[in-house]
Motif scaffolding. Structure first.
Motif, PDB file in Angstrom:
ATOM      1  N   LYS A   1      -3.430   2.684 -15.599  1.00  0.00           N
ATOM      2  CA  LYS A   1      -3.560   3.602 -14.463  1.00  0.00           C
ATOM      3  C   LYS A   1      -3.162   2.990 -13.126  1.00  0.00           C
ATOM      4  O   LYS A   1      -3.183   3.679 -12.104  1.00  0.00           O
ATOM      5  CB  LYS A   1      -4.989   4.146 -14.381  1.00  0.00           C
ATOM      6  N   TYR A   2      -2.792   1.699 -13.135  1.00  0.00           N
ATOM      7  CA  TYR A   2      -2.278   1.051 -11.922  1.00  0.00           C
ATOM      8  C   TYR A   2      -0.842   0.601 -12.187  1.00  0.00           C
ATOM      9  O   TYR A   2      -0.607  -0.532 -12.616  1.00  0.00           O
ATOM     10  CB  TYR A   2      -3.134  -0.156 -11.516  1.00  0.00           C
TER      11      TYR A   2
ATOM     12  N   LEU B   1     -15.958   1.575  -4.683  1.00  0.00           N
ATOM     13  CA  LEU B   1     -14.782   0.730  -4.498  1.00  0.00           C
ATOM     14  C   LEU B   1     -14.124   0.497  -5.856  1.00  0.00           C
ATOM     15  O   LEU B   1     -14.795   0.447  -6.888  1.00  0.00           O
ATOM     16  CB  LEU B   1     -15.153  -0.595  -3.854  1.00  0.00           C
ATOM     17  N   ASP B   2     -12.831   0.316  -5.846  1.00  0.00           N
ATOM     18  CA  ASP B   2     -12.089   0.129  -7.090  1.00  0.00           C
ATOM     19  C   ASP B   2     -11.682  -1.331  -7.224  1.00  0.00           C
ATOM     20  O   ASP B   2     -12.454  -2.155  -7.686  1.00  0.00           O
ATOM     21  CB  ASP B   2     -10.885   1.070  -7.110  1.00  0.00           C
ATOM     22  N   ILE B   3     -10.509  -1.676  -6.765  1.00  0.00           N
ATOM     23  CA  ILE B   3     -10.032  -3.054  -6.870  1.00  0.00           C
ATOM     24  C   ILE B   3     -10.416  -3.834  -5.614  1.00  0.00           C
ATOM     25  O   ILE B   3     -10.210  -3.376  -4.488  1.00  0.00           O
ATOM     26  CB  ILE B   3      -8.514  -3.077  -7.092  1.00  0.00           C
TER      27      ILE B   3
ATOM     28  N   PRO C   1       0.818  -1.205   0.000  1.00  0.00           N
ATOM     29  CA  PRO C   1       0.000   0.000   0.000  1.00  0.00           C
ATOM     30  C   PRO C   1       0.861   1.268   0.000  1.00  0.00           C
ATOM     31  O   PRO C   1       1.980   1.260   0.517  1.00  0.00           O
ATOM     32  CB  PRO C   1      -0.810  -0.101   1.291  1.00  0.00           C
ATOM     33  N   THR C   2       0.314   2.335  -0.576  1.00  0.00           N
ATOM     34  CA  THR C   2       1.057   3.583  -0.648  1.00  0.00           C
ATOM     35  C   THR C   2       0.960   4.318   0.690  1.00  0.00           C
ATOM     36  O   THR C   2       0.376   5.396   0.799  1.00  0.00           O
ATOM     37  CB  THR C   2       0.551   4.447  -1.820  1.00  0.00           C
ATOM     38  N   MET C   3       1.539   3.698   1.699  1.00  0.00           N
ATOM     39  CA  MET C   3       1.635   4.232   3.052  1.00  0.00           C
ATOM     40  C   MET C   3       3.111   4.216   3.448  1.00  0.00           C
ATOM     41  O   MET C   3       3.858   3.282   3.105  1.00  0.00           O
ATOM     42  CB  MET C   3       0.825   3.391   4.042  1.00  0.00           C
ATOM     43  N   SER C   4       3.554   5.229   4.191  1.00  0.00           N
ATOM     44  CA  SER C   4       4.992   5.465   4.401  1.00  0.00           C
ATOM     45  C   SER C   4       5.746   4.260   4.936  1.00  0.00           C
ATOM     46  O   SER C   4       6.856   3.971   4.485  1.00  0.00           O
ATOM     47  CB  SER C   4       5.193   6.664   5.335  1.00  0.00           C
ATOM     48  N   VAL C   5       5.182   3.533   5.908  1.00  0.00           N
ATOM     49  CA  VAL C   5       5.939   2.420   6.495  1.00  0.00           C
ATOM     50  C   VAL C   5       6.224   1.332   5.468  1.00  0.00           C
ATOM     51  O   VAL C   5       7.316   0.752   5.448  1.00  0.00           O
ATOM     52  CB  VAL C   5       5.210   1.812   7.722  1.00  0.00           C
TER      53      VAL C   5
ATOM     54  N   HIS D   1      -3.913   8.878   0.471  1.00  0.00           N
ATOM     55  CA  HIS D   1      -3.218   7.901  -0.369  1.00  0.00           C
ATOM     56  C   HIS D   1      -3.501   6.506   0.154  1.00  0.00           C
ATOM     57  O   HIS D   1      -4.348   6.313   1.005  1.00  0.00           O
ATOM     58  CB  HIS D   1      -1.709   8.186  -0.407  1.00  0.00           C
ATOM     59  N   GLY D   2      -2.791   5.526  -0.343  1.00  0.00           N
ATOM     60  CA  GLY D   2      -2.992   4.146   0.088  1.00  0.00           C
ATOM     61  C   GLY D   2      -3.283   3.197  -1.055  1.00  0.00           C
ATOM     62  O   GLY D   2      -2.980   2.013  -0.963  1.00  0.00           O
ATOM     63  N   SER D   3      -3.869   3.691  -2.152  1.00  0.00           N
ATOM     64  CA  SER D   3      -4.351   2.799  -3.206  1.00  0.00           C
ATOM     65  C   SER D   3      -3.278   2.463  -4.242  1.00  0.00           C
ATOM     66  O   SER D   3      -2.150   2.947  -4.190  1.00  0.00           O
ATOM     67  CB  SER D   3      -5.555   3.434  -3.911  1.00  0.00           C
ATOM     68  N   LEU D   4      -3.691   1.656  -5.218  1.00  0.00           N
ATOM     69  CA  LEU D   4      -2.830   1.263  -6.339  1.00  0.00           C
ATOM     70  C   LEU D   4      -2.867   2.261  -7.485  1.00  0.00           C
ATOM     71  O   LEU D   4      -2.050   2.192  -8.410  1.00  0.00           O
ATOM     72  CB  LEU D   4      -3.283  -0.104  -6.877  1.00  0.00           C
TER      73      LEU D   4
END
Length: 528
Positions: free
Chosen positions: A445-446, A384-386, A90-94, A489-492
């Protein structure tokens, strides 16, 4: 009792502040695998990585045009610029920082996100949280998870960090305010008294990191930098602190082979004001100027070091109407008994939800819960997306919407993507926006969706569904933070996943324009 309450809120504050939700086209290169040509006989210069949280190409270009980012403009004009580097997921900093340090995706480094559920420990893991969540969860446990467990336990010990590999080769490195920092040198982090007084956290926390470790209020390199660590300066988790400790290494001629410095403040401003804000970029640039000035002149800085300035993830704008912008996962899944934040997981609980802004893991913790039934309920929500799940054969199945179309894949096979990775594919390729021509996969787009999604789906134990949302939306669960009218953020999706990269001081570049390939490139730079 009053003293204890004050201590709890100080711990809450420290954790929130440290881990809170946190070009000219002629300069672009084709984002395919290329070989970096590094002269064998040239003397290796130290590498300085400046990681600016939520730095994005478009606002950076605007800041440069408005003369609000002169340092980044200088490095860009003296070097190379790549506006679309693929982040981790996931697009999260950690998770992204773990990818940067290990050169692997989450299936190998084992850090699934900012929030996840440990099937082994039977509890939620929080490396950070929003203010409302903080009132419902054990803040001392969050502190321990974020500072100690993340680096010393959860980050896969079999996957070496760049600091560990450099140490193995007799080279030195530094980590300044970076969230992920594991190395081979023991350090004693000074735990603030108001936390140590709890008797659950030692006065000094022993961790392993690079030779030079700086971490906000817990550890400083420059003794004078303690002035940047009070509560009103976010306990040291600020750009000025990061810049001054980096400049200290330069001025004291202690700069190691590799330095990784984290500038955190742009992220919070983008969350609050939206991804187009320039204030955070301007502040980060002022901090970068402090670092460059330590060389006496910016020209000397570029001549004497290799500079890598980059974002970690992007952010996409969230609609300003709460009812429109948020998707309440609890309402969608109210057919099940959902574990509560403020209670240990109970035997009668059926699912656990771990929301990471624009993605979430939904865990089946009861044998009677079928993941396919969870997916069917989720398909009722068009925002919802994916939606993805894994079967017993390790195939990843992706769907979305009420039509019930399915795409399935696994590693290995005749289909080759633009990064040289091979896959077996079946079903509706449009669900992940890929096109296949002569067995060659092209992403839409992913970016790098197959490898990044596979990484998250194999990042930790448990039965779970992974879900992301379309741009403009954000997932909401019990007290989880939302960013209405701001950024998340967070998604693909590419809006969360593409970040800029400035390289100065070398004419080389990573073999692909992905964060996952930056570690190996840095090792090449310093091991010549």
């Amino acid at each position: 009792m009053k003293k204890k309450r004050i201590s709890i809120f100080l711990v809450l504050g420290l954790t929130l502040l440290i881990f809170g939700c946190k070009t000219d086209s002629s300069q672009q290169l084709n984002q395919q695998s290329v070989k970096s040509h590094i002269p064998v006989n040239s003397k290796a210069k130290p590498v300085i990585v400046i990681l600016i949280d939520s730095l994005m190409n478009k606002p950076l270009q605007e800041a440069i045009q408005e003369d609000r980012a002169p340092a980044m403009q200088y490095l860009l004009h003296k070097g190379q610029y790549f506006p679309q580097v693929v982040s981790s997921f996931p697009t999260m900093s950690v998770t992204i920082d773990s990818t940067l340090l290990t050169g692997t995706y989450a299936d190998q480094h084992h850090v699934p996100g900012l929030v996840w559920y440990s099937d082994q420990k039977k509890r939620m893991i929080f490396y950070g949280n929003g203010a409302k969540e903080a009132l419902k969860i054990d803040q001392l446990q969050v502190f321990l998870d974020a500072i100690y467990q993340l680096n010393q336990v959860h980050l896969n010990k079999k996957t070496k960090t760049i600091h560990e590999e450099l140490a193995d080769k007799g080279k030195e490195s530094a980590s300044i305010n970076a969230i992920v920092f594991r190395g081979k040198t023991k350090h004693a982090l000074k735990v603030p008294d108001f936390i140590a007084n709890s008797n659950r956290v030692p006065e000094k926390m022993i961790v392993t990191g690079p030779k030079w470790l700086s971490y906000a209020a817990l550890a400083q390199l420059n003794p004078k930098n303690r002035w940047n660590t009070p509560l009103w300066k976010k306990f040291g988790m600020n750009d000025e602190f990061s810049a001054k400790d980096t400049a200290f290494l330069i001025s004291q001629k202690k700069l190691p082979d590799v330095t990784i410095t984290y500038f955190p403040e742009n992220d919070n401003l983008a969350h609050r004001k939206g991804p187009t804000q320039l204030e955070g970029i301007e502040k980060a640039d002022q901090a970068l100027q402090t670092v460059l000035d330590a060389y006496g002149s910016w020209e000397q800085a570029v001549n004497n070091a290799i500079w890598i300035v980059m974002g970690d993830s992007a952010q996409s704008a969230v609609y300003d109407d709460r009812q429109v912008a948020t998707i309440d996962l609890k309402s969608l899944l109210n057919h099940y008994r959902i574990a509560k934040l403020n209670q240990p997981v109970r035997n009668e609980d059926q699912i656990v939800i771990s929301a990471n802004e624009r993605m979430a893991y939904i865990y089946a913790i009861n044998d009677n819960v079928e993941l396919s039934n969870v997916v069917k309920l989720l398909q009722n929500e068009n925002k919802l997306d994916i939606i993805a799940m894994k079967d017993g054969k390790n195939d990843i199945h992706v769907t979305k919407g009420k039509k019930g179309k399915l795409f399935s894949y696994h590693p290995g096979g005749k289909f080759i993507d633009e990064y040289g990775q091979s896959w077996t594919l079946s079903g509706e390729e449009g669900l992940v926006d890929i096109t296949v021509n002569n067995n060659r996969i092209k992403y839409g787009k992913y970016p790098d969706v197959l490898a990044r999604l596979y990484g998250a789906m194999n990042s930790h134990e448990g039965k779970y569904v992974l879900v992301t949302v379309k741009p403009g939306y954000e997932l909401a669960c019990e007290s989880s933070p939302t960013h209405i009218g701001g950024g998340a953020h967070g998604s693909l999706h590419e809006k969360d996943s593409l970040v800029p990269l400035i390289i100065s001081g070398t004419n080389t570049r990573p073999k692909t324009l992905r964060i996952v390939d930056i570690k190996d490139w840095i090792l090449q730079l310093v091991n010549r």
